[in-house]
Design a protein around this motif. Structure first.
Motif, PDB file in Angstrom:
ATOM      1  N   GLU A  68       0.822  -1.219   0.000  1.00 53.85           N
ATOM      2  CA  GLU A  68       0.000   0.000   0.000  1.00 53.85           C
ATOM      3  C   GLU A  68       0.853   1.264   0.000  1.00 53.85           C
ATOM      4  O   GLU A  68       0.524   2.237  -0.687  1.00 53.85           O
ATOM      5  N   LEU A  69       1.943   1.276   0.746  1.00 53.74           N
ATOM      6  CA  LEU A  69       2.806   2.460   0.773  1.00 53.74           C
ATOM      7  C   LEU A  69       3.479   2.674  -0.577  1.00 53.74           C
ATOM      8  O   LEU A  69       3.575   3.808  -1.058  1.00 53.74           O
ATOM      9  N   THR A  70       3.932   1.594  -1.180  1.00 54.64           N
ATOM     10  CA  THR A  70       4.574   1.679  -2.492  1.00 54.64           C
ATOM     11  C   THR A  70       3.599   2.204  -3.536  1.00 54.64           C
ATOM     12  O   THR A  70       3.946   3.078  -4.341  1.00 54.64           O
ATOM     13  N   ALA A  71       2.389   1.696  -3.513  1.00 57.47           N
ATOM     14  CA  ALA A  71       1.363   2.153  -4.470  1.00 57.47           C
ATOM     15  C   ALA A  71       1.027   3.624  -4.233  1.00 57.47           C
ATOM     16  O   ALA A  71       0.854   4.392  -5.186  1.00 57.47           O
ATOM     17  N   ALA A  72       0.954   4.029  -2.970  1.00 58.30           N
ATOM     18  CA  ALA A  72       0.621   5.423  -2.656  1.00 58.30           C
ATOM     19  C   ALA A  72       1.712   6.381  -3.128  1.00 58.30           C
ATOM     20  O   ALA A  72       1.416   7.499  -3.572  1.00 58.30           O
ATOM     21  N   ALA A  73       2.963   5.959  -3.053  1.00 61.92           N
ATOM     22  CA  ALA A  73       4.085   6.823  -3.436  1.00 61.92           C
ATOM     23  C   ALA A  73       4.285   6.899  -4.940  1.00 61.92           C
ATOM     24  O   ALA A  73       4.862   7.872  -5.440  1.00 61.92           O
ATOM     25  N   ALA A  74       3.808   5.898  -5.663  1.00 63.35           N
ATOM     26  CA  ALA A  74       4.064   5.809  -7.112  1.00 63.35           C
ATOM     27  C   ALA A  74       3.624   7.073  -7.847  1.00 63.35           C
ATOM     28  O   ALA A  74       2.496   7.540  -7.692  1.00 63.35           O
ATOM     29  N   GLY A  75       4.559   7.631  -8.609  1.00 67.14           N
ATOM     30  CA  GLY A  75       4.261   8.800  -9.446  1.00 67.14           C
ATOM     31  C   GLY A  75       4.173  10.109  -8.689  1.00 67.14           C
ATOM     32  O   GLY A  75       3.806  11.128  -9.262  1.00 67.14           O
ATOM     33  N   ARG A  76       4.515  10.094  -7.424  1.00 72.77           N
ATOM     34  CA  ARG A  76       4.434  11.308  -6.612  1.00 72.77           C
ATOM     35  C   ARG A  76       5.824  11.668  -6.092  1.00 72.77           C
ATOM     36  O   ARG A  76       6.702  10.827  -6.013  1.00 72.77           O
ATOM     37  N   ALA A  77       5.953  12.920  -5.659  1.00 75.69           N
ATOM     38  CA  ALA A  77       7.219  13.368  -5.083  1.00 75.69           C
ATOM     39  C   ALA A  77       6.942  14.412  -4.014  1.00 75.69           C
ATOM     40  O   ALA A  77       5.852  15.002  -3.964  1.00 75.69           O
ATOM     41  N   GLY A  78       7.938  14.624  -3.175  1.00 77.75           N
ATOM     42  CA  GLY A  78       7.874  15.681  -2.171  1.00 77.75           C
ATOM     43  C   GLY A  78       6.692  15.552  -1.239  1.00 77.75           C
ATOM     44  O   GLY A  78       6.316  14.453  -0.816  1.00 77.75           O
ATOM     45  N   GLY A  79       6.106  16.693  -0.923  1.00 82.01           N
ATOM     46  CA  GLY A  79       4.987  16.739   0.017  1.00 82.01           C
ATOM     47  C   GLY A  79       3.795  15.916  -0.427  1.00 82.01           C
ATOM     48  O   GLY A  79       3.097  15.330   0.402  1.00 82.01           O
ATOM     49  N   ASP A  80       3.563  15.848  -1.740  1.00 83.38           N
ATOM     50  CA  ASP A  80       2.451  15.054  -2.257  1.00 83.38           C
ATOM     51  C   ASP A  80       2.670  13.573  -1.950  1.00 83.38           C
ATOM     52  O   ASP A  80       1.755  12.876  -1.497  1.00 83.38           O
ATOM     53  N   ALA A  81       3.882  13.091  -2.159  1.00 81.94           N
ATOM     54  CA  ALA A  81       4.200  11.688  -1.861  1.00 81.94           C
ATOM     55  C   ALA A  81       4.138  11.438  -0.361  1.00 81.94           C
ATOM     56  O   ALA A  81       3.615  10.403   0.077  1.00 81.94           O
ATOM     57  N   LEU A  82       4.652  12.355   0.413  1.00 83.28           N
ATOM     58  CA  LEU A  82       4.643  12.216   1.864  1.00 83.28           C
ATOM     59  C   LEU A  82       3.213  12.111   2.387  1.00 83.28           C
ATOM     60  O   LEU A  82       2.893  11.234   3.190  1.00 83.28           O
TER      61      LEU A  82
END
Length: 190
Positions: A68-82
């Protein structure tokens, strides 16, 4: 004689469901045997004892969180990924209140499946931190900070520990925003 179709994997999956229903601390072999419709000694064909069951549940739950964490981070960076990863962590804990505590168990170095699941979960956070130019020891510190802050919030929320009259989601957003600020300012503080 073991029940037909009962395997170590099936036992752990049912333990995860039961933990979500009754709570991690109330997950016992006796309750699980009853749930599975087998005699308690029959479970020992699939798990060595309650600690082994908790270890196997930790592997399952950690692998689920990592996915779930990997999927949530995919394609995002910075504050959006966090934000996405912190929210995914919180939502997992809400959906799985019994198995979530099992994710906090440190991986057993003798269990390669558990180590791999934990590395994937931490890897999702490390990937975000690279976007803040945090690597090496700084990434370890920042990961611990993330885990302590988000896990602390999740644990307090689950225990009903937030009684002040303010929207809890807003407070969570402020926590994540504070982490984002801290990570962005980390380099200048070094």
């Amino acid at each position: 004689m073991p029940r037909a179709g009962l395997t170590p994997t099936a036992v752990v999956r049912e333990a995860a469901v039961l933990a979500d229903e009754v709570g991690y601390d109330r997950l016992t072999l006796a309750a699980l045997a009853s749930r599975l419709g087998v005699a308690l000694p029959s479970l020992y064909k699939h798990v060595k004892g309650v600690d082994d069951l908790h270890q196997k549940l930790s592997v399952l739950a950690t692998a689920e969180v990592a996915t779930e964490l990997t999927a949530a981070a995919a394609g995002r960076a910075g504050g959006d990924a966090l934000r996405a990863v912190a929210t995914a962590f919180r939502e997992y804990a809400r959906r799985h209140p019994g198995r979530y505590p099992a994710t906090q168990r440190a991986p057993d170095p003798a269990d390669p499946e558990h180590v791999a699941a934990a590395e994937r979960a931490v890897g999702a956070v490390y990937a975000i931190l690279r976007g803040y130019d945090l690597t090496g020891d700084a990434a370890v510190d920042a990961t611990r900070m993330f885990r302590a802050a988000v896990h602390g919030f999740i644990t307090l929320e689950a225990a009903g520990g937030f009684g002040l009259p303010r929207d809890i989601d807003r407070s969570f957003d402020q926590l994540v925003a504070a982490l984002d600020t801290a990570y962005r300012d980390w380099r200048s503080a070094r």
